[in-house]
Design a protein around this motif. Structure first.
Motif, mmCIF file in Angstrom:
data_model
loop_
_atom_site.group_PDB
_atom_site.id
_atom_site.type_symbol
_atom_site.label_atom_id
_atom_site.label_comp_id
_atom_site.label_asym_id
_atom_site.label_seq_id
_atom_site.Cartn_x
_atom_site.Cartn_y
_atom_site.Cartn_z
ATOM 1 N N ARG A 82 0.832 -1.204 0.000
ATOM 2 C CA ARG A 82 0.000 0.000 0.000
ATOM 3 C C ARG A 82 0.868 1.255 0.000
ATOM 4 O O ARG A 82 1.891 1.318 0.672
ATOM 5 C CB ARG A 82 -0.908 0.033 1.225
ATOM 6 N N THR A 83 0.430 2.242 -0.755
ATOM 7 C CA THR A 83 1.092 3.546 -0.758
ATOM 8 C C THR A 83 0.215 4.518 0.014
ATOM 9 O O THR A 83 -0.958 4.711 -0.309
ATOM 10 C CB THR A 83 1.294 4.066 -2.192
ATOM 11 N N VAL A 84 0.784 5.131 1.052
ATOM 12 C CA VAL A 84 0.021 6.022 1.930
ATOM 13 C C VAL A 84 0.518 7.449 1.762
ATOM 14 O O VAL A 84 1.721 7.695 1.757
ATOM 15 C CB VAL A 84 0.162 5.579 3.402
ATOM 16 N N THR A 85 -0.408 8.369 1.605
ATOM 17 C CA THR A 85 -0.045 9.776 1.386
ATOM 18 C C THR A 85 -0.361 10.658 2.590
ATOM 19 O O THR A 85 -0.160 11.864 2.533
ATOM 20 C CB THR A 85 -0.796 10.322 0.156
ATOM 21 N N SER A 86 -0.863 10.087 3.659
ATOM 22 C CA SER A 86 -1.236 10.885 4.826
ATOM 23 C C SER A 86 -0.013 11.594 5.407
ATOM 24 O O SER A 86 1.063 11.014 5.545
ATOM 25 C CB SER A 86 -1.868 9.996 5.901
ATOM 26 N N SER A 87 -0.201 12.859 5.763
ATOM 27 C CA SER A 87 0.892 13.647 6.345
ATOM 28 C C SER A 87 1.221 13.203 7.775
ATOM 29 O O SER A 87 2.237 13.606 8.334
ATOM 30 C CB SER A 87 0.517 15.128 6.345
ATOM 31 N N LEU A 88 0.356 12.369 8.359
ATOM 32 C CA LEU A 88 0.574 11.898 9.725
ATOM 33 C C LEU A 88 1.294 10.557 9.777
ATOM 34 O O LEU A 88 1.607 10.067 10.858
ATOM 35 C CB LEU A 88 -0.770 11.780 10.459
ATOM 36 N N SER A 89 1.562 9.990 8.623
ATOM 37 C CA SER A 89 2.166 8.655 8.593
ATOM 38 C C SER A 89 3.484 8.597 9.355
ATOM 39 O O SER A 89 3.762 7.623 10.066
ATOM 40 C CB SER A 89 2.394 8.209 7.151
ATOM 41 N N PHE A 90 4.311 9.640 9.224
ATOM 42 C CA PHE A 90 5.634 9.591 9.851
ATOM 43 C C PHE A 90 5.526 9.494 11.365
ATOM 44 O O PHE A 90 6.368 8.868 12.020
ATOM 45 C CB PHE A 90 6.458 10.817 9.435
ATOM 46 N N LEU A 91 4.472 10.096 11.953
ATOM 47 C CA LEU A 91 4.293 10.021 13.402
ATOM 48 C C LEU A 91 4.029 8.588 13.845
ATOM 49 O O LEU A 91 4.581 8.112 14.839
ATOM 50 C CB LEU A 91 3.144 10.926 13.846
ATOM 51 N N PHE A 92 3.169 7.902 13.112
ATOM 52 C CA PHE A 92 2.850 6.517 13.456
ATOM 53 C C PHE A 92 4.005 5.584 13.135
ATOM 54 O O PHE A 92 4.198 4.577 13.807
ATOM 55 C CB PHE A 92 1.583 6.084 12.728
ATOM 56 N N ASN A 93 4.785 5.923 12.120
ATOM 57 C CA ASN A 93 5.926 5.081 11.759
ATOM 58 C C ASN A 93 7.089 5.228 12.736
ATOM 59 O O ASN A 93 7.956 4.352 12.810
ATOM 60 C CB ASN A 93 6.402 5.423 10.348
ATOM 61 N N MET A 94 7.114 6.327 13.471
ATOM 62 C CA MET A 94 8.191 6.538 14.434
ATOM 63 C C MET A 94 8.072 5.585 15.629
ATOM 64 O O MET A 94 9.073 5.179 16.206
ATOM 65 C CB MET A 94 8.199 7.990 14.911
ATOM 66 N N ILE A 95 6.851 5.244 15.995
ATOM 67 C CA ILE A 95 6.635 4.283 17.080
ATOM 68 C C ILE A 95 6.686 2.891 16.481
ATOM 69 O O ILE A 95 5.782 2.468 15.778
ATOM 70 C CB ILE A 95 5.279 4.526 17.780
ATOM 71 N N LYS A 96 7.748 2.172 16.741
ATOM 72 C CA LYS A 96 7.972 0.862 16.125
ATOM 73 C C LYS A 96 7.344 -0.234 16.984
ATOM 74 O O LYS A 96 7.957 -0.772 17.914
ATOM 75 C CB LYS A 96 9.463 0.600 15.947
#
Length: 427
Positions: free
Chosen positions: A122-136
């Motif tokens: 999946r390709t995600v364009t949400s600007s908030l993705s990086f916040l959720f990706n930071m929590i591993k």
């Protein structure tokens, strides 16, 4: 060298896990050699490697797995102690860690369901993705499972189920078997009713085969559900596999021997593809890809070796996919692609491996349950090597998660006071 683990039967669980991969690798290798056709992730690739070389690669693959337990046993109580830095450890706050982990998992689940974030393909364009990706989540949950384990607390088990659901919705199923072996190890080690289990563990070879047979049956259903998610198909639209097909797919899941063969057979093509990117140190930079937000590292589209191995088989292989393969073949590929990257890579590998072990043992509460995590860390290095996987998605990736947990009060920093034999200190 003979490894004497005394009467610690929980170590037998680790041996069964290791033997399961060895058994799968030998079986898959023999089938590939006898039939002389590529299997697993390399299925469809014409073989040009002669059978003698295939046999030698199978011996290398098996030997690489066989040394995991000795490496673990020798290294688990040894380490370099840095004055000052090694005087600190992390302590789980049992009153908060369960609720904080629950909130993290719920937030990740909701965001994934709404946006497709972290779902394979999946390709995600949400600007908030990086916040959720930071929590591993995938790096934190093994530590949570072992170090915050409270078997009588419903919220703990709720978090474990939410974690498995989250990984499954992202298209992954390997965490299921990992949790099974986590629980078996801890049960054998701590449960007073584990004497029967301890006796059964004497029959490790029989249990290894039995585990594979049971896993083949379950995987025939898991495989169809997993691919329904990966290909955005309706549940039930992909029929379950037969037992034989389930066993075949499980074999592929437990061994990367076919990809190791592909990495050797296509080594020149892989080197050409790597050089064509004009990014000689990208295999090292790929460690940063899952750690640094895209607005700070905009171009993450270069292909690491795990992707180039597949591209050498299929030219149209998408950039977002990858794989891991044999430790020694992986480093041989790096050396051929760029000797300077190889030299720098060895240094980076040793430093980050040391830091990863420090992080694992910093959560030790004196029970040494974290040895389980260290074993799986060593296992990942030797069985499915990829620098970005081992470190970028491993314990190094907790550089954001641990500070967040400390701020939330789920984890505390403690200064240790007494020396242990391995160079660490405990209260």
């Amino acid at each position: 060298m003979r490894i004497n683990a005394g009467k610690k039967r929980e170590y037998d669980v680790l041996k069964i896990y290791m033997k399961l991969y060895i058994f799968a690798g030998i079986l898959m290798g023999l089938i590939e050699i006898i039939r002389y056709e590529s299997l697993g992730e390399a299925a469809g690739m014409p073989l040009h490697t002669d059978r003698l070389d295939l046999i030698l690669l199978l011996i290398l693959q098996t030997g690489s797995l066989a040394v995991i337990y000795p490496l673990f046993f020798v290294g688990k109580n040894r380490g370099i102690r840095l004055k000052g830095l090694s005087d600190y450890r992390f302590e789980i706050n049992s009153r908060r860690v369960h609720i904080i982990t629950f909130l993290i998992l719920c937030a990740e689940l909701v965001f994934t369901l709404r946006t497709g974030n972290a779902v394979i393909g999946r390709t995600v364009t949400s600007s908030l993705s990086f916040l959720f990706n930071m929590i591993k989540v995938s790096a934190w949950m093994p530590l949570y499972y072992v170090c915050a384990r409270e078997t009588k607390k419903p919220l703990y088990w709720c978090n474990v189920l939410l974690y498995l659901l989250y990984e499954f919705l992202c298209g992954w199923s390997g965490q299921i078997i990992q949790i099974v072996f986590f629980e078996l190890f801890l049960f054998v080690k701590h449960a007073k009713t584990g004497r029967i289990v301890r006796s059964c563990l004497k029959f490790r070879n029989v249990l290894t085969v039995a585990a594979f047979m049971a896993g083949s049956y379950l995987y025939s259903y898991i495989f169809s559900f997993k691919n329904s998610i990966r290909y955005a198909a309706a549940f039930g639209s992909i029929a379950p596999l037969s037992f034989a097909e389930g066993a075949k797919q499980l074999l592929s899941r437990f061994t990367n021997y076919p990809i190791t063969v592909a990495a050797v057979q296509n080594h020149e093509r892989i080197a050409q593809l790597y050089e064509s990117q004009n990014k000689p140190f990208w295999e090292l930079e790929s460690i940063l890809s899952p750690l640094v937000p895209r607005f700070l590292m905009p171009n993450k589209e270069y292909r690491p070796l795990g992707n180039l191995v597949k591209q050498a088989i299929w030219e149209d292989n998408p950039k977002g996919t990858g794989t891991g393969y044999n430790f020694f073949v992986y480093w041989a590929n790096i050396f051929e692609c760029n000797p300077e990257c190889f030299v720098a890579g060895v240094a980076v590998f040793l430093i980050l491996a040391y830091i990863s072990k420090q992080i694992i043992y910093a959560f030790d509460n004196g029970s040494k349950d974290v040895e389980l995590l260290y074993f799986f860390f060593i296992f990942g290095i030797m069985s499915e090597t990829s620098l970005s996987r081992i470190f970028g998605y491993g314990y190094i990736s907790l550089i954001y998660t641990i500070p967040f947990l400390i701020l939330a009060g789920a984890v505390k920093i403690k200064i240790t006071t007494d020396h242990r034999t391995d160079g660490w200190k405990v209260k």
